[in-house]
Design a protein around this motif. Structure first.
Motif, PDB file in Angstrom:
ATOM      1  N   PRO A   1      47.461  44.739  47.276  1.00 19.19           N
ATOM      2  CA  PRO A   1      47.132  44.907  48.693  1.00 19.19           C
ATOM      3  C   PRO A   1      45.653  44.657  48.992  1.00 19.19           C
ATOM      4  O   PRO A   1      45.258  44.512  50.143  1.00 19.19           O
ATOM      5  CB  PRO A   1      47.504  46.366  48.969  1.00 19.19           C
ATOM      6  CG  PRO A   1      47.478  47.032  47.632  1.00 19.19           C
ATOM      7  CD  PRO A   1      47.885  45.990  46.637  1.00 19.19           C
ATOM      8  N   LEU A   2      44.832  44.586  47.931  1.00 19.67           N
ATOM      9  CA  LEU A   2      43.418  44.253  48.099  1.00 19.67           C
ATOM     10  C   LEU A   2      43.202  42.744  48.220  1.00 19.67           C
ATOM     11  O   LEU A   2      42.148  42.290  48.655  1.00 19.67           O
ATOM     12  CB  LEU A   2      42.616  44.784  46.911  1.00 19.67           C
ATOM     13  CG  LEU A   2      42.441  46.296  46.832  1.00 19.67           C
ATOM     14  CD1 LEU A   2      41.886  46.686  45.476  1.00 19.67           C
ATOM     15  CD2 LEU A   2      41.535  46.794  47.945  1.00 19.67           C
ATOM     16  N   ASN A   3      44.225  41.985  47.800  1.00 18.98           N
ATOM     17  CA  ASN A   3      44.103  40.527  47.818  1.00 18.98           C
ATOM     18  C   ASN A   3      45.422  39.933  48.304  1.00 18.98           C
ATOM     19  O   ASN A   3      46.112  39.232  47.569  1.00 18.98           O
ATOM     20  CB  ASN A   3      43.757  40.017  46.414  1.00 18.98           C
ATOM     21  CG  ASN A   3      43.437  38.541  46.404  1.00 18.98           C
ATOM     22  OD1 ASN A   3      43.042  37.967  47.413  1.00 18.98           O
ATOM     23  ND2 ASN A   3      43.632  37.908  45.258  1.00 18.98           N
ATOM     24  N   ARG A   4      45.743  40.231  49.550  1.00 15.80           N
ATOM     25  CA  ARG A   4      47.009  39.780  50.105  1.00 15.80           C
ATOM     26  C   ARG A   4      47.036  38.246  50.217  1.00 15.80           C
ATOM     27  O   ARG A   4      46.059  37.636  50.659  1.00 15.80           O
ATOM     28  CB  ARG A   4      47.208  40.405  51.501  1.00 15.80           C
ATOM     29  CG  ARG A   4      48.563  40.139  52.110  1.00 15.80           C
ATOM     30  CD  ARG A   4      48.587  40.582  53.563  1.00 15.80           C
ATOM     31  NE  ARG A   4      48.397  42.015  53.689  1.00 15.80           N
ATOM     32  CZ  ARG A   4      49.384  42.890  53.620  1.00 15.80           C
ATOM     33  NH1 ARG A   4      50.613  42.468  53.437  1.00 15.80           N
ATOM     34  NH2 ARG A   4      49.152  44.176  53.764  1.00 15.80           N
ATOM     35  N   PRO A   5      48.160  37.623  49.829  1.00 18.60           N
ATOM     36  CA  PRO A   5      48.257  36.158  49.937  1.00 18.60           C
ATOM     37  C   PRO A   5      48.124  35.693  51.381  1.00 18.60           C
ATOM     38  O   PRO A   5      48.418  36.429  52.326  1.00 18.60           O
ATOM     39  CB  PRO A   5      49.662  35.865  49.395  1.00 18.60           C
ATOM     40  CG  PRO A   5      50.027  37.059  48.583  1.00 18.60           C
ATOM     41  CD  PRO A   5      49.350  38.223  49.232  1.00 18.60           C
ATOM     42  N   ALA A   6      47.722  34.431  51.545  1.00 21.48           N
ATOM     43  CA  ALA A   6      47.524  33.886  52.888  1.00 21.48           C
ATOM     44  C   ALA A   6      48.827  33.778  53.656  1.00 21.48           C
ATOM     45  O   ALA A   6      48.870  34.002  54.864  1.00 21.48           O
ATOM     46  CB  ALA A   6      46.864  32.507  52.784  1.00 21.48           C
TER      47      ALA A   6
END
Length: 320
Positions: free
Chosen positions: A272-277
């Protein structure tokens, strides 16, 4: 007809030293009076955060929560506190949600004292009434939680929730800590109370068999967002989102003919810190194509009363 609970664009983000966690991101749904809406998904998808936001136990960062036609954001703190008495919660674990040092009469009586100012005989009579409503007796009033089984403790928790005279119960995994036979007893109790009192339920669970038994509508949540919504019968029979299909395929069946259908969901949930585009499920989805990795899909209708957030819904024959 006005929904008992209407949530629009709910957001809850948690800042950390590593970045912003978007626990709930633009979630919208309705709970009609006398109906059960289930919120399902894997652990960590944001289900409990939704529940805590609704009950003012944590402050949402955005969106509108309207209860019984009233926008809670338009109310003062004291007005909001008064209205929220009409919403109550039953937590997952009956072994930790009841104070072990309090007698049952005080556990169930505390909301009566706090919300309605009841004391003495009037309070004891009301406690006895709520215990009877959940299948217990007045003989249980002077006992402590450790003297009860898990199923009985959850009945006590339900009695405590009913003491506020709510219109809506938020049920956060209310049967997860119980044996299967006890689960059935608690679920039947909840259905009976709903029929008699006209309660609306927001039922949060990862147990799809329980959801199929008790819910009228289901919301499928993945990484903080709703990806599919609709009547339980349709969603479970003809899921439109690949994630919904994957959840259903991961449930074991007692039918030997269905054993080969079991397909545990593989792959890791994105951080959730690096949600996909694009679609957050794309890297686990066998049907994903280039548009899925670039942008997030809008909701599109499924049947007469469902929606799905997917560019390539299953069995829909639609293109983005």
């Amino acid at each position: 007809m006005t929904a008992l609970l209407e949530v629009s664009g709910l957001k809850k983000h948690f800042p950390t030293k590593h970045g912003l966690v978007r626990a709930v991101d633009d979630v919208s749904f309705k709970v009609p009076q006398g109906k059960t809406v289930a919120l399902v998904g894997e652990s960590g998808c944001g289900k409990s955060t939704v529940a805590l936001s609704l009950l003012d136990l944590i402050d949402p960062d955005g969106g509108v929560i309207a209860f019984d036609g009233t926008d809670l954001g338009d109310l003062s703190k004291s007005q909001r506190h008064t209205l929220r008495r009409k919403m109550s919660i039953v937590f997952q674990n009956p072994y930790s949600s009841l104070d072990p040092k309090m007698r049952i009469r005080d556990i169930v009586g505390e909301p009566l004292k706090t919300a309605f100012g009841l004391r003495g005989k009037a309070m004891r009579e009301r406690v006895a009434q709520y215990l009877t409503d959940v299948g217990l007796t007045t003989e249980h009033m002077n006992r402590y939680p450790h003297e009860f089984s898990g199923g009985q403790r959850q009945r006590i928790a339900i009695a405590r929730a009913l003491a506020l005279e709510p219109k809506l119960l938020v049920l956060d995994e209310p049967t997860a800590a119980l044996d299967v036979s006890v689960q059935a007893q608690v679920l039947n109790l909840l259905r009976g109370l709903q029929r008699r009192l006209g309660l609306g339920y927001l039922f949060i669970s990862h147990n799809l068999a329980v959801v199929e038994f008790i819910a009228d509508e289901v919301l499928v949540m993945y990484l903080g967002r709703i990806v599919e919504a609709g009547p339980v019968a349709r969603v479970f029979r003809e899921p439109a989102h690949p994630y919904t299909r994957a959840l259903l395929d991961s449930v074991p069946s007692l039918d030997p003919a269905e054993r080969d259908r079991l397909k545990p969901l593989t792959g890791e949930i994105p951080s959730p810190l690096n949600r996909p585009a694009g679609c957050a499920f794309a890297q686990r989805c066998p049907h994903a194509q280039e548009p899925c990795r670039v942008s997030y899909p809008d909701f599109r209708p499924v049947g007469d009363d469902g929606v799905v957030a997917c560019f390539y819904p299953l069995n829909q024959g639609q293109n983005p």
